[in-house]
Enzyme design. Structure first.
Site, mmCIF file in Angstrom:
data_model
loop_
_atom_site.group_PDB
_atom_site.id
_atom_site.type_symbol
_atom_site.label_atom_id
_atom_site.label_comp_id
_atom_site.label_asym_id
_atom_site.label_seq_id
_atom_site.Cartn_x
_atom_site.Cartn_y
_atom_site.Cartn_z
ATOM 1 N N GLU A 1 6.476 5.576 1.952
ATOM 2 C CA GLU A 1 6.407 7.047 1.943
ATOM 3 C C GLU A 1 7.802 7.666 1.955
ATOM 4 O O GLU A 1 8.034 8.713 1.342
ATOM 5 C CB GLU A 1 5.576 7.528 3.139
ATOM 6 C CG GLU A 1 4.101 7.154 2.982
ATOM 7 C CD GLU A 1 3.280 7.458 4.217
ATOM 8 O OE1 GLU A 1 3.565 6.866 5.280
ATOM 9 O OE2 GLU A 1 2.368 8.300 4.124
ATOM 10 N N GLU B 1 -1.838 1.017 5.752
ATOM 11 C CA GLU B 1 -2.321 1.677 6.979
ATOM 12 C C GLU B 1 -3.798 1.432 7.240
ATOM 13 O O GLU B 1 -4.237 1.358 8.386
ATOM 14 C CB GLU B 1 -2.052 3.186 6.906
ATOM 15 C CG GLU B 1 -0.601 3.588 7.132
ATOM 16 C CD GLU B 1 0.260 3.543 5.885
ATOM 17 O OE1 GLU B 1 -0.155 2.930 4.872
ATOM 18 O OE2 GLU B 1 1.357 4.124 5.905
#
Ligand code: 3H9
Length: 676
Positions: free
Chosen positions: A106, A126
């Protein structure tokens, strides 16, 4: 080079600023790393023409620092760091090696350009922690690789290699050799060509469609994965965020991501899955092992027994390049075992997992023999014959006479006393239990049973061998059934009582599969075969199992057991079994009654937890989390419930369980009342 703080440096290569993160082991985005990055981007002087972000050590940023989750926030926020990058006045280039995962990817997606080395991997894992990418990953990734690919990546957590990442536009260049040099050269090129400051957030052209045109893709994806996602909260939340990326402007999509992330983060499933992440790593650590207990080399393995277990065990080694010799007593058994191994490999090749050449390479490492003496030069010999102490002792006695000095002698026993087996040799320090789970080439659990006299190096070697073949090793002491089967025994005993008291086997199975197990105890019995360890000659009809076998019910293998099975293995509860159970209960004077689902669940799971606590009392497991790892990886305990000990502590409540067990008349472990 000037230090921004202990983990981030800023240096200059001419007009290119280089920000380096050096925070072992995996450069996770701890408060220090965030502070350092924030400071570095602020400190870059106005005359820098571009900024390269790179990491030292084994990997690019591997994600948020999971150990900080749930704690009070500290330091610079991640969005602030990302804003500083994305809105920098000059091009920012992320230079990736190792794994850019989660928050790491990210961050990289906030750079204007990305360069990776040939082995770099890019992923948003995640979901494996019961989460979703909470730092813009669900909004930026689909804008670069398309909604469909992003959907696959966020719901599987599987990373992408450098080549496909280049093809998808996720990275702009693959660096040959020196990554730092290549990234600086790339930065100079960007500057020289006056390339724009490309912000992933601003380009929706690669999403692959709008909400209406992509709706069928989302519907198909949900339907195709319904089974795999069953019980888990995180996959659906991830899907919703990718839908939001398609349907909404970037900032609005970010709000959806934030809300969904916070929901997951506050929930029990993510807490459970994060627990499992750390528990897996803790299991590898052996308490009190001396520093010089380094693993011994294992270059050649012998396996005794070419049955289902022996064959599966052998495959683990053949698959990672270690030669194996299998020994059997009869040629037919050897031939059958080898044929099964070949077939398994060929099936994998047909599914595209590897080439037919690889099948031959693996088979080429396999040799067979009818003579134990052919194992004389093996570094590790694993006995995988059936569960009979006399036979195991005889084999170990022979191995003692023929194995080379220092060879490790392991038994795949699932219940028997490893110390007694070791005592049949003059080298008990070389004997260890290595309990694999069926199918042994697939199941990740390996119980490593530490005998009273097993040497530290032998123990360390068994754990290292497990890791090398892709298993999660858990150390167990010597007790009947070790960690897993001992607790399974506690569950089975209660399940057996429940069906006599009035629950139907199918009810017990349903309650446990609804809880998240892939199958219940009676489905499991049918699968294993009701006649394992049963013999027609000695059967006296003393148990339900005896009577089922006497009536010709053997489980799935003959299509009759607690369930009847059709050719496609569809099952329906067996009226014959039900009658046998009813008759048995009547004969024993047991009053049958309606038993509700909650009682079934409590009676099956609470005694298991109690047994787990006793295992800790006796020091048979090193830590409660090891027990969780055993149950998740060997017995299908749902990972989103964290394992039996986590579930007891954080969901059902230890004290509740203790009180309920006392009411049921169990002898309750003190630890269950006071904490592990
Ligand atoms: C996330 O990023 C959320 C974001 O969306 C932001 C939201 C706001 N944190 O596995 P190893 C430790 S979620 C803290 O044995 P390997 C690990 O515990 C995160 N610690 O090495 C171990 O400690 P110890 C998304 C971490 O080479 C040591 O590092 N990212 C973290 O076999 C070595 O680990 C992930 O889920 C972490 N993020 O594998 C990636 N990662 O030595 C998780 C590792 O004391 N990590 N540690 O036992 C991995 O998949 C593997 O660790 C990795 C290296 C592939 C990186």
């Amino acid at each position: 080079m000037s230090a921004i703080n202990a983990v981030v440096d800023l240096s200059f290569e001419g007009e290119i600023a280089v920000v380096t993160v050096d925070s072992p082991p995996v450069n996770a985005l701890s408060a220090d790393v965030r502070d350092g990055l924030d400071g570095a981007f602020k400190a870059v002087s106005a005359d820098a023409k571009a900024i390269v972000l790179i990491c030292a050590g084994r990997t690019f940023i591997a994600g948020a620092d999971i150990s900080e989750f749930g704690k009070a926030p500290r330091g610079a926020s991640l969005p602030a760091v990302q804003d500083a990058m994305e809105n920098a006045a000059v091009p920012v280039i992320a230079a990736v090696h190792g794994t850019a995962l989660g928050g790491g990817l990210e961050v990289a997606l906030c750079a204007h350009y990305r360069v990776g080395d040939a082995k770099a991997k890019f992923g948003l894992p995640e979901v494996k922690l019961g989460l979703l990418p909470g730092a813009g990953g669900t909004q930026r990734l689909p804008r670069i690789v398309g909604a469909k690919k992003a959907l696959e990546m966020v719901t599987s957590g599987t990373p992408m290699g450098a080549k496909p990442a280049l093809a998808a536009g996720l990275i702009d260049e693959i660096a040959d050799g020196d990554l730092r040099g290549a990234a600086i050269a790339f930065a100079r090129k960007v500057v020289a060509e006056g390339r724009p400051l490309k912000k992933v957030r601003d380009d929706s052209s690669k999403l692959g469609g709008d909400a209406a045109s992509l709706a069928p893709m989302f519907a198909d994806f949900r339907a195709a994965n319904a089974r795999a996602f069953k019980g888990f909260e995180a996959p659906e939340a991830n899907i919703k965020c990718i839908e939001a990326a398609v349907a909404l402007p970037f900032e609005e999509g970010m709000k959806v991501e934030r809300a969904e992330f916070l929901k997951l983060m506050g929930g029990l499933q993510s807490a459970a899955q994060r627990h499992v992440f750390f528990a897996e790593r803790a299991a590898a650590k052996i308490d009190g092992l001396p520093a010089d207990a380094t693993p011994l080399p294992v270059a050649k393995v012998g396996v005794i027994g070419a049955g289902t277990m022996g064959g599966g065990i052998s495959m683990n080694f053949l698959s990672v390049g270690i030669p194996v010799t299998i020994v059997e007593t009869k040629q037919e058994a050897l031939d059958r075992g080898v044929a099964v191994i070949r077939k398994n490999y060929e099936n994998s090749a047909k599914k595209g997992r590897f080439s037919m050449d690889e099948v031959e390479a693996r088979m080429g490492r396999l040799s067979t023999s009818l003579d134990l003496a052919d194992l004389a030069d093996c570094d590790l010999i694993i006995e995988a014959v059936f569960e009979n102490m006399a036979i195991k002792k005889e084999i170990f006695g022979k191995l003692d006479a023929l194995a080379k000095p220092g060879a490790i002698l392991a038994s795949n026993t699932s219940y028997l006393n490893v110390d007694e087996i070791a005592a049949s040799t003059a080298r008990p320090e070389s004997v260890v239990g290595m309990h694999f789970f069926s199918p042994a080439n697939v199941m990740r659990l390996l119980e490593v049973v530490r005998g009273a006299r097993t040497s530290p190096r032998v123990l360390a070697t068994a754990m290292a061998v497990g890791k090398n073949i892709g298993k999660i090793g858990v150390v167990s002491g010597v007790c009947h059934g070790f960690i897993g089967n001992r607790m399974l025994g506690a569950r089975q005993a209660e399940a057996n009582k429940l069906i006599l008291e009035g629950a139907r086997p199918a009810d017990v199975d349903r309650v446990l599969t609804d809880f998240g197990f892939p199958m219940g105890p009676f489905q499991m019995s049918d699968l294993a075969g009701l006649d394992i360890g049963w013999s027609a000659e000695t059967s006296k009809g003393e148990t339900v199992r005896d009577r089922l076998c006497e009536a010709g019910l053997r489980g799935q293998k003959n299509g009759k057991g607690f369930y009847d099975y059709d050719e496609a293995r569809n099952r329906t509860p067996s009226p014959v079994a039900e009658q046998i159970i009813n008759d048995y209960a009547a004969e024993k004077g047991i009053n049958r009654r309606d038993i509700d689902d909650q009682e079934i669940l409590e009676r099956c799971l609470y005694p298991m937890v109690n047994e787990g606590a006793k295992i800790l009392d006796e020091g048979m497991a090193q830590r409660a989390s090891d027990i969780d790892i055993v149950w998740i990886n060997g017995y299908g305990w749902p990972v989103y419930r964290g394992g039996p000990m986590f579930w007891a502590e954080h969901d059902a409540g230890r004290e509740n369980i203790a009180a309920a067990l006392e009411r049921m008349g169990f002898e309750v472990s003190q630890r269950l009342k006071t904490g592990w």
